[in-house]
Design a protein around this motif. Sequence first.
Motif, PDB file in Angstrom:
ATOM      1  N   SER A 286       1.013  -1.130  -0.075  1.00  0.00           N
ATOM      2  CA  SER A 286      -0.008   0.140   0.068  1.00  0.00           C
ATOM      3  C   SER A 286       0.970   1.380   0.096  1.00  0.00           C
ATOM      4  CB  SER A 286      -0.948  -0.145   1.189  1.00  0.00           C
ATOM      5  OG  SER A 286      -0.220  -0.193   2.276  1.00  0.00           O
ATOM      6  N   GLY A 287       0.424   2.295  -0.205  1.00  0.00           N
ATOM      7  CA  GLY A 287       0.991   3.352  -0.541  1.00  0.00           C
ATOM      8  C   GLY A 287       2.029   3.615  -1.718  1.00  0.00           C
ATOM      9  N   ARG A 288       3.048   4.147  -1.713  1.00  0.00           N
ATOM     10  CA  ARG A 288       3.972   4.275  -2.931  1.00  0.00           C
ATOM     11  C   ARG A 288       5.381   3.641  -2.687  1.00  0.00           C
ATOM     12  NH1 ARG A 288       5.200   9.924  -5.171  1.00  0.00           N
ATOM     13  NH2 ARG A 288       6.174   8.601  -6.631  1.00  0.00           N
ATOM     14  N   ALA A 289       5.638   3.100  -1.453  1.00  0.00           N
ATOM     15  CA  ALA A 289       6.867   2.566  -1.294  1.00  0.00           C
ATOM     16  C   ALA A 289       6.685   1.231  -0.205  1.00  0.00           C
ATOM     17  CB  ALA A 289       7.782   3.557  -0.408  1.00  0.00           C
ATOM     18  N   THR A 290       7.785   0.321  -0.390  1.00  0.00           N
ATOM     19  CA  THR A 290       7.491  -0.781   0.485  1.00  0.00           C
ATOM     20  C   THR A 290       9.066  -0.890   1.253  1.00  0.00           C
ATOM     21  OG1 THR A 290       8.559  -2.218  -1.415  1.00  0.00           O
ATOM     22  CG2 THR A 290       5.943  -1.939  -1.182  1.00  0.00           C
ATOM     23  N   LEU A 291       9.035  -2.047   2.259  1.00  0.00           N
ATOM     24  CA  LEU A 291      10.119  -2.093   3.024  1.00  0.00           C
ATOM     25  C   LEU A 291      10.357  -3.645   2.087  1.00  0.00           C
ATOM     26  CD1 LEU A 291      12.268  -1.553   5.121  1.00  0.00           C
ATOM     27  CD2 LEU A 291      10.789  -3.174   6.576  1.00  0.00           C
ATOM     28  N   ARG A 292      11.634  -3.708   1.689  1.00  0.00           N
ATOM     29  CA  ARG A 292      11.974  -5.150   0.917  1.00  0.00           C
ATOM     30  C   ARG A 292      13.026  -5.589   1.852  1.00  0.00           C
ATOM     31  NH1 ARG A 292      14.122  -6.339  -5.385  1.00  0.00           N
ATOM     32  NH2 ARG A 292      14.457  -8.449  -4.579  1.00  0.00           N
ATOM     33  N   LEU A 293      12.685  -6.889   2.348  1.00  0.00           N
ATOM     34  CA  LEU A 293      13.384  -7.643   3.247  1.00  0.00           C
ATOM     35  C   LEU A 293      14.156  -8.425   2.382  1.00  0.00           C
ATOM     36  CD1 LEU A 293      10.464  -8.864   5.677  1.00  0.00           C
ATOM     37  CD2 LEU A 293      11.994  -6.739   5.844  1.00  0.00           C
ATOM     38  N   ARG A 294      15.502  -8.628   2.750  1.00  0.00           N
ATOM     39  CA  ARG A 294      16.476  -9.216   1.942  1.00  0.00           C
ATOM     40  C   ARG A 294      17.227 -10.469   3.028  1.00  0.00           C
ATOM     41  NH1 ARG A 294      17.619  -6.200  -2.707  1.00  0.00           N
ATOM     42  NH2 ARG A 294      17.015  -4.348  -2.226  1.00  0.00           N
ATOM     43  N   SER A 295      17.188 -11.833   2.535  1.00  0.00           N
ATOM     44  CA  SER A 295      17.922 -12.812   3.081  1.00  0.00           C
ATOM     45  C   SER A 295      19.175 -12.377   3.385  1.00  0.00           C
ATOM     46  CB  SER A 295      17.837 -14.106   2.250  1.00  0.00           C
ATOM     47  OG  SER A 295      18.521 -13.973   1.110  1.00  0.00           O
ATOM     48  N   GLY A 296      19.826 -11.699   2.598  1.00  0.00           N
ATOM     49  CA  GLY A 296      21.281 -11.222   3.018  1.00  0.00           C
ATOM     50  C   GLY A 296      21.197  -9.780   2.744  1.00  0.00           C
ATOM     51  N   GLY A 297      21.876  -9.009   3.920  1.00  0.00           N
ATOM     52  CA  GLY A 297      21.760  -7.735   3.804  1.00  0.00           C
ATOM     53  C   GLY A 297      20.775  -6.879   4.605  1.00  0.00           C
ATOM     54  N   ALA A 298      20.808  -5.360   4.619  1.00  0.00           N
ATOM     55  CA  ALA A 298      19.777  -5.020   5.387  1.00  0.00           C
ATOM     56  C   ALA A 298      18.623  -4.676   4.481  1.00  0.00           C
ATOM     57  CB  ALA A 298      20.296  -3.677   5.795  1.00  0.00           C
ATOM     58  N   ALA A 299      17.411  -4.287   5.198  1.00  0.00           N
ATOM     59  CA  ALA A 299      16.227  -3.977   4.485  1.00  0.00           C
ATOM     60  C   ALA A 299      16.319  -2.625   3.841  1.00  0.00           C
ATOM     61  CB  ALA A 299      14.930  -4.022   5.440  1.00  0.00           C
ATOM     62  N   THR A 300      15.819  -2.311   2.693  1.00  0.00           N
ATOM     63  CA  THR A 300      15.486  -0.905   2.031  1.00  0.00           C
ATOM     64  C   THR A 300      14.652  -0.473   1.783  1.00  0.00           C
ATOM     65  OG1 THR A 300      16.081  -2.266  -0.022  1.00  0.00           O
ATOM     66  CG2 THR A 300      18.123  -1.287   1.025  1.00  0.00           C
ATOM     67  N   VAL A 301      14.051   0.498   1.817  1.00  0.00           N
ATOM     68  CA  VAL A 301      12.699   1.096   1.581  1.00  0.00           C
ATOM     69  C   VAL A 301      12.784   1.536  -0.135  1.00  0.00           C
ATOM     70  CG1 VAL A 301      11.162   2.975   1.875  1.00  0.00           C
ATOM     71  CG2 VAL A 301      12.203   2.156   3.624  1.00  0.00           C
ATOM     72  N   GLU A 302      11.937   1.105  -0.984  1.00  0.00           N
ATOM     73  CA  GLU A 302      12.084   1.029  -2.255  1.00  0.00           C
ATOM     74  C   GLU A 302      10.656   1.503  -2.799  1.00  0.00           C
ATOM     75  OE1 GLU A 302      13.289  -2.572  -3.988  1.00  0.00           O
ATOM     76  OE2 GLU A 302      15.362  -2.511  -2.900  1.00  0.00           O
ATOM     77  N   GLU A 303      10.718   1.923  -3.899  1.00  0.00           N
ATOM     78  CA  GLU A 303       9.441   2.196  -4.727  1.00  0.00           C
ATOM     79  C   GLU A 303       8.646   0.978  -5.064  1.00  0.00           C
ATOM     80  OE1 GLU A 303       7.908   5.210  -5.597  1.00  0.00           O
ATOM     81  OE2 GLU A 303       9.613   6.078  -4.298  1.00  0.00           O
ATOM     82  N   VAL A 304       7.174   1.042  -5.095  1.00  0.00           N
ATOM     83  CA  VAL A 304       6.466  -0.079  -5.454  1.00  0.00           C
ATOM     84  C   VAL A 304       6.828  -0.623  -6.722  1.00  0.00           C
ATOM     85  CG1 VAL A 304       3.998  -0.665  -5.955  1.00  0.00           C
ATOM     86  CG2 VAL A 304       4.469   0.700  -4.184  1.00  0.00           C
ATOM     87  N   PRO A 305       6.867  -2.035  -6.852  1.00  0.00           N
ATOM     88  CA  PRO A 305       7.541  -2.436  -8.212  1.00  0.00           C
ATOM     89  C   PRO A 305       6.724  -1.962  -9.314  1.00  0.00           C
ATOM     90  CG  PRO A 305       7.325  -4.303  -6.658  1.00  0.00           C
ATOM     91  CD  PRO A 305       6.746  -3.047  -6.000  1.00  0.00           C
TER      92      PRO A 305
END
Length: 312
Positions: free
Chosen positions: A217-236
């Motif tokens: 929802s909204g224009r951004a998502t929190l992308r969780l990664r199996s390796g490395g830090a999570a990042t806030v990204e635009e919706v795909p």
Amino acid sequence: MESAAAPEARGAEAPRPPAPPPSPAEPPAAPRARPRLVFRTQLAHGSPTGRIEGFTNVRELYAKIAEAFGIAPTEILFCTLNSHKVDMQKLLGGQIGLEDFIFAHVRGETKEVEVTKTEDALGLTITDNGAGYAFIKRIKEGSIINQMQAVCVGDSIEAINDHSIVGCRHYEVAKMLRELPKSQPFTLRLVQPKRAFDMIGQRSRSSKCPADAKVTSGRATLRLRSGGAATVEEVPTEFEEEASRRVDDLLESYMGIRDPELASTMVDTAKKTPSVQEFAHRLDSVLGEFAFPDEFVVEVWAAIGEAREACG
């Protein structure tokens, strides 16, 4: 009569004013503060609302949820977004919308079922929660498992013939099930998610393979990664969503698994490569543990190309 010193005086430069003192060096710009991301969460069978923050991957997310409700992280089988039901179209994958509500499904009753494999395929599609539990995402209508009322979508597979598979990835579990001999009974130990009263009796065994619902929802998502830090990204983008859906379908048909995060990683890898040969090489370096066959890699490359054309 002018003195000899007069021309010299007229030709001399006027004294320069003293240079201003150097201005103090401007302090370096302060690093941009990361936004504080706080998510609301509940236990799917019913609980007060908790708030969690400060996680970068699925394991840390489960630990935060467990801390909020005073349970062990290993009690959590999987999470859904914006629905407390065992809805595989709302399953938490690699992305969380910044306004999504997280529902944690915890361990319920344990059950054992005996299955006789009369066909090569059992009719199961397996996924996992990224933290050690593989579970059933789909049951094909008319399949061996479809005839067993005790087996439901959302059930976690804890053991095969008393051999614990906790900690195994979905593709490993799917491979074990494929390699079981035909005409020989075997036992599955399953753990069903604890259900609220309005969910009792729900089996949810879709025979179709609809595209996973958009849960951001909204224009951004929190992308969780199996390796490395999570990042806030635009919706795909439309292309990224369509390509990931097609790759996820291929994962199901080839390997008996569904994994939107894996599909998204493969699409991201393809976007950075000019040829199928380079794509295969990069997949080996990034996802070598899957040992994808060459024909599968070629089909994935083609599917991503078709998605690009379809989306313009």
